[in-house]
Write an enzyme that holds these catalytic residues in place. Structure first.
Site, short mmCIF file in Angstrom:
data_model
loop_
_atom_site.label_atom_id
_atom_site.label_comp_id
_atom_site.label_asym_id
_atom_site.label_seq_id
_atom_site.Cartn_x
_atom_site.Cartn_y
_atom_site.Cartn_z
N ASP A 1 -1.54 -0.90 6.07
CA ASP A 1 -1.75 -0.32 7.40
C ASP A 1 -3.19 -0.35 7.88
OD1 ASP A 1 -2.15 1.71 5.30
OD2 ASP A 1 -2.51 3.08 6.96
N ASP B 1 -0.10 5.16 0.99
CA ASP B 1 -0.33 6.13 2.07
C ASP B 1 -0.51 5.40 3.40
OD1 ASP B 1 -0.71 8.66 0.38
OD2 ASP B 1 -2.08 7.24 -0.54
N ASP C 1 0.87 -1.16 0.00
CA ASP C 1 0.00 0.00 0.00
C ASP C 1 0.92 1.22 0.00
OD1 ASP C 1 -2.38 1.65 0.51
OD2 ASP C 1 -1.59 1.80 2.54
#
Length: 235
Positions: free
Chosen positions: A180, A21, A19
């Site tokens: 995240d 961001d 991922d």
């Protein structure tokens, strides 16, 4: 309740997909500024200092819509227009305030030296992802970069991740997906890919209920892990 973890056998991992961001880079200031400017476009007050965005895991349209809802404003029904206005503000920020998390360049350099295939699977537009990676000088060596628009669907659907793996030429069981949020974890689970949780990103308690083989707070600790296994690595 956290899911149990099992040790990562790094020699069995042929591809790392990330991922973007909240995982490789902290872009929260840019996202916040673009969301605030979008509110102003619709005649509302800008976001206050220190505002906590309610949704940092969805696509751009969903992210901004949820800000409208949280602020008590009527949610725009045209998500295509809403997303376009947010993304225009996001792209226009100069200079960007996004920064890499500590240790990211070293972690990616190690992967390149070992011949690990690298990919990106993000919910931002592919063009914005590529632009941000170029600005932060981490684009080299990535064999696939996919955004929510690349295949017309975003995470937590497994489709963008599975198609990223097709581009890289690797199987799900050969891959580790770094993310995240619960959207990343759910995407990995549905795709049959092992998940590594960046616990200091934008996720919340929901991610802890989903399968993960690794929880890490910084890339330095990952470098320590692979360094300890270095004699046994066979990528």
């Amino acid at each position: 309740m956290s899911m149990p973890q099992s040790p990562v056998q790094w020699r069995q991992v042929k591809a790392w997909v990330f991922d973007l961001d909240g995982t490789l880079l902290d872009s929260r200031p840019d996202i916040l500024a673009a969301a605030s400017d979008t509110l102003v476009d619709y005649g509302h007050a800008p976001l206050p200092a220190g505002y906590q965005l309610p949704n940092l895991f969805g696509t751009a349209g969903e992210l901004v819509r949820d800000v409208f809802v949280e602020r008590g404003y009527p949610a725009p029904t045209d998500l295509v227009r809403l997303r376009a206005e947010f993304e225009a503000h996001y792209a226009a920020q100069n200079p960007s305030q996004a920064r890499l998390y500590d240790g990211v360049p070293q972690w990616l350099d190690w992967a390149r030296q070992q011949g690990v295939a690298l990919g990106i699977c993000t919910n931002k537009l592919e063009r914005l992802a590529r632009d941000g990676m170029q600005q932060l000088d981490i684009a080299e060596g990535f064999g696939a970069i996919t955004g929510s628009d690349t295949y017309g669907v975003g995470k937590p659907s497994p489709e963008p991740l599975l198609r990223t793996l097709v581009q890289l030429g690797v199987a799900p069981q050969e891959t580790l997906f770094f993310g995240d949020t619960h959207a990343d974890a759910a995407c990995a689970q549905a795709a049959g890919v092992r998940f590594a949780w960046h616990s200091v990103g934008y996720g919340d308690a929901r991610v802890q209920a989903l399968p993960q083989v690794l929880r890490y707070a910084g890339y330095g600790e990952l470098l320590h892990q692979v360094g300890a296994q270095q004699p046994a690595l066979s990528l």
